[in-house]
Every structure is written in structure tokens, then in C-alpha cells.
Design a protein around this motif. Structure first.
Motif, short mmCIF file in Angstrom:
data_model
loop_
_atom_site.label_atom_id
_atom_site.label_comp_id
_atom_site.label_asym_id
_atom_site.label_seq_id
_atom_site.Cartn_x
_atom_site.Cartn_y
_atom_site.Cartn_z
N PRO A 45 8.80 37.34 -8.10
CA PRO A 45 8.30 38.23 -7.05
C PRO A 45 7.66 37.51 -5.86
O PRO A 45 7.48 38.11 -4.80
N HIS A 46 7.33 36.23 -6.04
CA HIS A 46 6.74 35.45 -4.95
C HIS A 46 7.78 34.62 -4.21
O HIS A 46 7.43 33.82 -3.34
N GLY A 47 9.07 34.78 -4.56
CA GLY A 47 10.13 34.05 -3.88
C GLY A 47 10.39 32.66 -4.40
O GLY A 47 11.16 31.91 -3.80
N ARG A 48 9.78 32.30 -5.53
CA ARG A 48 9.98 30.96 -6.10
C ARG A 48 11.18 30.95 -7.03
O ARG A 48 11.34 31.84 -7.87
N VAL A 49 12.03 29.92 -6.89
CA VAL A 49 13.18 29.77 -7.78
C VAL A 49 12.66 29.51 -9.20
O VAL A 49 11.80 28.65 -9.40
N THR A 50 13.19 30.25 -10.17
CA THR A 50 12.66 30.18 -11.54
C THR A 50 13.49 29.33 -12.48
O THR A 50 13.04 28.98 -13.56
#
Length: 247
Positions: free
Chosen positions: A65-70
Motif C-alpha cells: 500500500p505504500h508503493g514498495r516492491v514486495t
């Protein structure tokens, strides 16, 4: 050990019995390690191996949800990327181990064909999980992607004459209620899953149900014949149209 287990099952099927029986046989291959006789590797020459489709940028659009690639490529995938022969070798070994498992199952089915129980036995063959061979830039299992959650499932009922494939989506939790109904035993409404006996009668019958797979607390996938949705505990979500984008 798989062949010894298959021989045990074949010997047990050869013995006549006056009572109904339940037999469970676990074949560990194609589980790691990929140690099987050389003849099974010879069935899949390295030059004939076709690598599964994958995209090196496949994980860049999976963000929290924060735009970080997981997600990132697994260590196994990074290792085989050194040389295409390593990747082909890994696929070859998996196919060899799968062929070995096929022969073990075939040995048991051949014994059933000669068994007194041949015409009155339900046979179910299934896998416990799928396996990545480079798709989504990884190997092994333990993901909520289709390569890991989809499994083989074959059911043969007494009286069946021809093979019929069904496109419907079911779950392994459906096996217990299915066998209960197929054997004419009292229903157990308190257990999860639903009987798929209607699909065994007509593989094309409408089936307005989804399949849910859970992987640890707060992580789950839901799918039907077209749509595939994944949600993780951290709020990351993935949504796929499997008819247009099977990868």
C-alpha cells in the motif's frame, strides 16, 4: 522408497477382501532432492527441454500500500540465470522425478486392473502443491501464485468409460465430502469443503463456487475459472484475469 511403497500397495491390492477398504499411498517425488534412476533423465534429453515463460520485470508491479516492491527473484532463480543450461538442467531433473512418480503410480494402477476390487474402487490421484520452475522468477513452492496453488487432480469412479476434463475450480478440501457422498456414507455438514460428485456425473455442470488457498495468517488467494485475487497481511493485493493473462 517410492517404488517400495508402490510395490506394497500393488501387493495389497492383489489380496481379495470381503470388506470395504481405504488405501492411502504417498509418493514423495517429484519432491527434492531430484535423485531418480538415470533412465528417467534419459527420457528428457537436455536439448528437448523448453523453459517455462517468464519475464525479468514480472515482479515490479507487485507493490504494498505504500508503493514498495514486495517481491524479488529467488536465490535459486538467480543461480540458474548464470547459464541457460542450469535452468534447463533443473527443469530436466523435475521432469525426470515426475516420470519416476508416474511409473510408481502406474505400477499400482496396473495391479488394481488385475485386482478383484477393479470394478468397485474409487481412485483419486492428486498433488499436494504446485511448483515454480522459473515462473515469477523463482523455484520451489510456498507462494499464492497459480504455479504453486494449482495441483493435478484425477478421479476415477466405478463405471466410468472415458476420460472427461472439467474446467471447474475445486479444492482439495472437497475430497473428503466427495468420497463420503460417493460411498453412500452419512454426510458431515460440520466439515469444510463441498462434494464435487455433481461434476463427476457431468464435468460441464455449472459450478458457482470459488477456491480459497491460505498461506499463513492473513495471506490468502481466491479464484474462480477466470479471476484470481491475492491479498497479503500487509495489505498488498494482486488481481489477475487468467483468461487473458495466465502469467
Amino acid at each position: 522408497k517410492d517404488w517400495k511403497a508402490a510395490e506394497w500397495a500393488a501387493a495389497a491390492l492383489a489380496k481379495p477382501t470381503a470388506k470395504p477398504f481405504f488405501m492411502a499411498l504417498g509418493i514423495s517425488k517429484p519432491h527434492l532432492p531430484f535423485y531418480v534412476p538415470q533412465e528417467y533423465f534419459d527420457r528428457h534429453p537436455l536439448e528437448s527441454i523448453t523453459l517455462p515463460d517468464f519475464r525479468l520485470d514480472d515482479l515490479k508491479d507487485i507493490v504494498d500500500p505504500h508503493g514498495r516492491v514486495t517481491e524479488k527473484p529467488s536465490a535459486d532463480f538467480q543461480w540458474v540465470q548464470q547459464d541457460p543450461r542450469l535452468h534447463k538442467g533443473a527443469v530436466q531433473a523435475y521432469l525426470a522425478a515426475t516420470s519416476y512418480a508416474d511409473d510408481c503410480i502406474g505400477h499400482v494402477l496396473a495391479a488394481l486392473e488385475k485386482s478383484p476390487a477393479r470394478d468397485n474402487t474409487i481412485v483419486v490421484i492428486w498433488g499436494d502443491h504446485g511448483w515454480h520452475l522459473g515462473e515469477k522468477l523463482r523455484f520451489r513452492k510456498a507462494t499464492l501464485w497459480a504455479e504453486s496453488t494449482r495441483v493435478p487432480l484425477i478421479i476415477r469412479m466405478p463405471g466410468m468409460k472415458t476420460q472427461q476434463d472439467s474446467p471447474r475450480v475445486v479444492n482439495l478440501m472437497d475430497l473428503f465430502p466427495t468420497l463420503i457422498e460417493a460411498c453412500g456414507l452419512p454426510a458431515k455438514p460440520e466439515i469444510d469443503g463441498r462434494s464435487i460428485v455433481p461434476l463427476l456425473r457431468d464435468p460441464q455442470t455449472p459450478w458457482p463456487h470459488v477456491s480459497v488457498t491460505v498461506m499463513g495468517r492473513g495471506n490468502a488467494s481466491v479464484r474462480d475459472e477466470r479471476w484470481y485475487f491475492i491479498r497479503y497481511q500487509d495489505g498488498t493485493e494482486e488481481f489477475y484475469d487468467m483468461s487473458r493473462d495466465p502469467l
